[in-house]
Design a protein around this motif. Structure first.
Motif, PDB file in Angstrom:
ATOM      1  N   LEU A   8       0.832  -1.197   0.000  1.00  0.00           N
ATOM      2  CA  LEU A   8       0.000   0.000   0.000  1.00  0.00           C
ATOM      3  C   LEU A   8       0.872   1.255   0.000  1.00  0.00           C
ATOM      4  CD1 LEU A   8      -2.855   1.161   0.141  1.00  0.00           C
ATOM      5  CD2 LEU A   8      -2.692   1.076   2.643  1.00  0.00           C
ATOM      6  N   VAL A   9       1.927   1.249   0.814  1.00  0.00           N
ATOM      7  CA  VAL A   9       2.853   2.387   0.834  1.00  0.00           C
ATOM      8  C   VAL A   9       3.568   2.524  -0.505  1.00  0.00           C
ATOM      9  CG1 VAL A   9       4.922   3.323   1.931  1.00  0.00           C
ATOM     10  CG2 VAL A   9       3.170   2.207   3.327  1.00  0.00           C
ATOM     11  N   LEU A  10       4.006   1.411  -1.074  1.00  0.00           N
ATOM     12  CA  LEU A  10       4.682   1.448  -2.376  1.00  0.00           C
ATOM     13  C   LEU A  10       3.746   1.929  -3.476  1.00  0.00           C
ATOM     14  CD1 LEU A  10       6.702  -1.888  -2.141  1.00  0.00           C
ATOM     15  CD2 LEU A  10       7.632   0.427  -2.089  1.00  0.00           C
ATOM     16  N   SER A  11       2.464   1.599  -3.378  1.00  0.00           N
ATOM     17  CA  SER A  11       1.482   2.084  -4.363  1.00  0.00           C
ATOM     18  C   SER A  11       1.368   3.599  -4.295  1.00  0.00           C
ATOM     19  CB  SER A  11       0.121   1.436  -4.111  1.00  0.00           C
ATOM     20  OG  SER A  11       0.197   0.034  -4.230  1.00  0.00           O
ATOM     21  N   ALA A  12       1.365   4.138  -3.065  1.00  0.00           N
ATOM     22  CA  ALA A  12       1.303   5.590  -2.913  1.00  0.00           C
ATOM     23  C   ALA A  12       2.545   6.251  -3.506  1.00  0.00           C
ATOM     24  CB  ALA A  12       1.147   5.947  -1.439  1.00  0.00           C
ATOM     25  N   LEU A  13       3.712   5.656  -3.270  1.00  0.00           N
ATOM     26  CA  LEU A  13       4.957   6.193  -3.836  1.00  0.00           C
ATOM     27  C   LEU A  13       4.940   6.133  -5.360  1.00  0.00           C
ATOM     28  CD1 LEU A  13       7.621   4.686  -1.386  1.00  0.00           C
ATOM     29  CD2 LEU A  13       6.687   7.009  -1.414  1.00  0.00           C
ATOM     30  N   THR A  14       4.377   5.058  -5.895  1.00  0.00           N
ATOM     31  CA  THR A  14       4.268   4.942  -7.355  1.00  0.00           C
ATOM     32  C   THR A  14       3.380   6.036  -7.922  1.00  0.00           C
ATOM     33  OG1 THR A  14       4.559   2.541  -7.216  1.00  0.00           O
ATOM     34  CG2 THR A  14       3.596   3.420  -9.239  1.00  0.00           C
ATOM     35  N   ALA A  15       2.273   6.306  -7.256  1.00  0.00           N
ATOM     36  CA  ALA A  15       1.364   7.373  -7.707  1.00  0.00           C
ATOM     37  C   ALA A  15       2.080   8.724  -7.690  1.00  0.00           C
ATOM     38  CB  ALA A  15       0.131   7.408  -6.822  1.00  0.00           C
ATOM     39  N   ILE A  16       2.892   8.963  -6.657  1.00  0.00           N
ATOM     40  CA  ILE A  16       3.639  10.217  -6.587  1.00  0.00           C
ATOM     41  C   ILE A  16       4.630  10.319  -7.742  1.00  0.00           C
ATOM     42  CG2 ILE A  16       5.325  11.506  -5.214  1.00  0.00           C
ATOM     43  CD1 ILE A  16       3.962  10.374  -2.712  1.00  0.00           C
TER      44      ILE A  16
END
Length: 234
Positions: free
Chosen positions: A40-48
């Protein structure tokens, strides 16, 4: 096909070495942490990363459609068991999470490709890895980025020519064989022409590369890349 596009985004202003460091740190973290919370954290970083490079998610997914097909089939194949209960949920879930991690890495790499010129990528690699290994790797990266779009265009032309000649009515195996043979033929011809062009232009192993320099925006991003790399040990 994903290619560099000039823009004024934050990712475009960063030094390519900074972006390479972030990619390496992100990939290492994605492979080291497999829990749903970490994903979930990595998904947020990917979106950024996608927003920072102004990458269209729809276009990126279309460009990666063949890879996405393989990633989608992997959990289905991994979940098949040769005996009751015939479906192994744990293997399917583990494979699905692995496929999702690979997808995130591909999306972050798409942000890098869109925001980084090929010459800058080569310069970053050759100045990070000294000597002949860096030169060979830099040349290889440059040729891959330039060669793949051309090969992809050749395959699309072959498929369109087959469709215009009612080739779609032939068997799938026959069509795949024809595309493969013609695609390889064109690839070898392209390679011969590329070799001749490099000789005609006095190809140099160590040409004058574009200057690279870190800006103020690079330092916090570099620090973040180091944090990502260190997180693999925790």
């Amino acid at each position: 096909m994903l290619t560099f596009e000039p823009d004024e985004t934050l990712a475009h202003r960063l030094d390519p070495r900074t972006k390479l460091a972030v990619q390496i740190g992100f990939a290492a973290t994605a492979l080291a942490h497999t829990t749903p919370r970490a994903l979930l954290v990595l998904s947020a970083l990917t979106a950024i990363a996608l927003v920072a490079a102004n990458v269209s998610l729809r276009r990126t997914l279309v460009a990666y459609r063949f890879a996405l097909l393989i990633l989608a089939l992997a959990p289905l194949i991994a979940g098949v068991a040769f005996g009751p209960p015939w479906i192994d949920r744990s293997d399917a879930v583990a494979s699905g999470l692995a496929s999702y991690r690979v997808l995130l890495i591909l999306l972050v790499s798409a942000a890098y490709v869109r925001s980084t010129p090929i010459r800058d990528s080569r310069a970053a690699i050759q100045r990070t890895i000294p000597g002949k290994p860096g030169q060979i790797l830099g040349v290889g990266v440059g040729l891959v980025f330039r060669f793949l779009p051309v090969l992809r265009s050749d395959l699309r032309t072959i498929r369109e020519a087959m469709a215009a000649r009612l080739g779609t009515e032939r068997g799938a195996v026959d069509r795949a064989g024809t595309v493969a043979v013609l695609g390889l033929t064109r690839a070898f011809n392209r390679a011969d022409r590329l070799s001749l062009a490099l000789q005609a232009r006095c190809f140099a192993w160590n040409p004058t590369l574009p200057p690279l320099s870190f800006s103020r925006a690079d330092y916090p991003v570099l620090a973040f890349a180091v944090v990502l790399a260190l997180s693999t040990f925790y």
